[in-house]
Design a protein around this motif. Structure first.
Motif, PDB file in Angstrom:
ATOM      1  N   TYR A  35       0.825  -1.199   0.000  1.00 20.24           N
ATOM      2  CA  TYR A  35       0.000   0.000   0.000  1.00 20.24           C
ATOM      3  C   TYR A  35       0.863   1.255   0.000  1.00 20.24           C
ATOM      4  O   TYR A  35       1.934   1.267   0.588  1.00 20.24           O
ATOM      5  N   LEU A  37       0.726   5.434   0.844  1.00 18.49           N
ATOM      6  CA  LEU A  37       0.019   6.492   1.549  1.00 18.49           C
ATOM      7  C   LEU A  37       0.775   7.787   1.292  1.00 18.49           C
ATOM      8  O   LEU A  37       1.973   7.863   1.550  1.00 18.49           O
ATOM      9  N   HIS A  48      -5.208  16.631  -4.715  1.00 19.48           N
ATOM     10  CA  HIS A  48      -5.066  15.392  -5.475  1.00 19.48           C
ATOM     11  C   HIS A  48      -3.838  15.477  -6.374  1.00 19.48           C
ATOM     12  O   HIS A  48      -3.591  16.509  -7.000  1.00 19.48           O
ATOM     13  N   ALA A  61      -4.468  10.312  -6.566  1.00 19.74           N
ATOM     14  CA  ALA A  61      -4.372  10.013  -5.138  1.00 19.74           C
ATOM     15  C   ALA A  61      -4.586  11.285  -4.331  1.00 19.74           C
ATOM     16  O   ALA A  61      -4.157  12.359  -4.736  1.00 19.74           O
ATOM     17  N   LYS A  62      -5.224  11.132  -3.191  1.00 18.87           N
ATOM     18  CA  LYS A  62      -5.437  12.266  -2.297  1.00 18.87           C
ATOM     19  C   LYS A  62      -4.306  12.301  -1.286  1.00 18.87           C
ATOM     20  O   LYS A  62      -3.936  11.294  -0.700  1.00 18.87           O
ATOM     21  N   SER A  69      -2.365  11.344   8.928  1.00 23.70           N
ATOM     22  CA  SER A  69      -2.192  10.242   7.985  1.00 23.70           C
ATOM     23  C   SER A  69      -2.631   8.890   8.523  1.00 23.70           C
ATOM     24  O   SER A  69      -3.142   8.066   7.780  1.00 23.70           O
ATOM     25  N   LYS A  72      -6.889   9.276   8.880  1.00 20.34           N
ATOM     26  CA  LYS A  72      -7.737   9.656   7.759  1.00 20.34           C
ATOM     27  C   LYS A  72      -7.132   9.371   6.391  1.00 20.34           C
ATOM     28  O   LYS A  72      -7.741   9.659   5.386  1.00 20.34           O
ATOM     29  N   GLY A  73      -5.934   8.854   6.348  1.00 21.46           N
ATOM     30  CA  GLY A  73      -5.271   8.659   5.068  1.00 21.46           C
ATOM     31  C   GLY A  73      -5.871   7.534   4.253  1.00 21.46           C
ATOM     32  O   GLY A  73      -6.321   6.535   4.790  1.00 21.46           O
ATOM     33  N   THR A  74      -5.882   7.705   2.945  1.00 14.81           N
ATOM     34  CA  THR A  74      -6.350   6.675   2.037  1.00 14.81           C
ATOM     35  C   THR A  74      -5.146   5.936   1.487  1.00 14.81           C
ATOM     36  O   THR A  74      -4.244   6.543   0.917  1.00 14.81           O
ATOM     37  N   SER A  75      -5.133   4.623   1.659  1.00 18.51           N
ATOM     38  CA  SER A  75      -4.036   3.802   1.156  1.00 18.51           C
ATOM     39  C   SER A  75      -4.414   3.260  -0.213  1.00 18.51           C
ATOM     40  O   SER A  75      -5.557   2.880  -0.438  1.00 18.51           O
ATOM     41  N   TYR A  76      -3.442   3.195  -1.099  1.00 21.80           N
ATOM     42  CA  TYR A  76      -3.665   2.716  -2.456  1.00 21.80           C
ATOM     43  C   TYR A  76      -2.886   1.424  -2.661  1.00 21.80           C
ATOM     44  O   TYR A  76      -1.679   1.383  -2.435  1.00 21.80           O
ATOM     45  N   THR A 106       2.843  -0.882   4.201  1.00 19.22           N
ATOM     46  CA  THR A 106       2.323   0.427   3.831  1.00 19.22           C
ATOM     47  C   THR A 106       3.502   1.384   3.745  1.00 19.22           C
ATOM     48  O   THR A 106       4.147   1.681   4.738  1.00 19.22           O
TER      49      THR A 106
END
Length: 112
Positions: A35, A37, A48, A61-62, A69, A72-76, A106
């Protein structure tokens, strides 16, 4: 003597009422993904960015603030191994490195 017999019989009945083999949750192997982040202290926070991996796969990605982080972080999700990552914001390259990620890791990409 009768008291010991009744006590032993009660103990046996009590132990028979306990079930020792409940179903066990089986887990197959972990997914072979890692992942990413994206975090920034100030300039790119809450914006973005465009991310390209190995010059092929591109996605948006945001970016989150560094202090937020973990909550609230979004993992890709990406494939594991050695990956060349390029991050662009409005056409300007702001991060360009080769990274190595392993299974279920991550990787935090800190942008300026």
């Amino acid at each position: 003597m009768k008291l010991k017999l009744i006590f032993a019989l009660g103990l046996v009945l009590l132990l028979c009422g306990c079930r020792a083999h409940y179903p066990v949750a089986q887990q197959s192997g972990k997914d072979d993904v890692a992942y990413l982040l994206f975090v920034s202290q100030k300039d790119y926070a809450n914006k973005h960015v465009t991310v390209s991996l190995d010059g092929e796969k591109t996605f948006e990605a945001k970016v989150v603030k560094a202090k937020n982080s973990y909550r609230k972080g979004t993992s890709y999700a990406i494939a594991t191994g050695r990956r060349k990552i390029n991050v662009e914001y409005k056409g300007n390259s702001i991060y360009n490195k080769e990274i190595f990620v392993s299974t279920q890791e991550t990787k935090i990409i800190t942008l300026p």
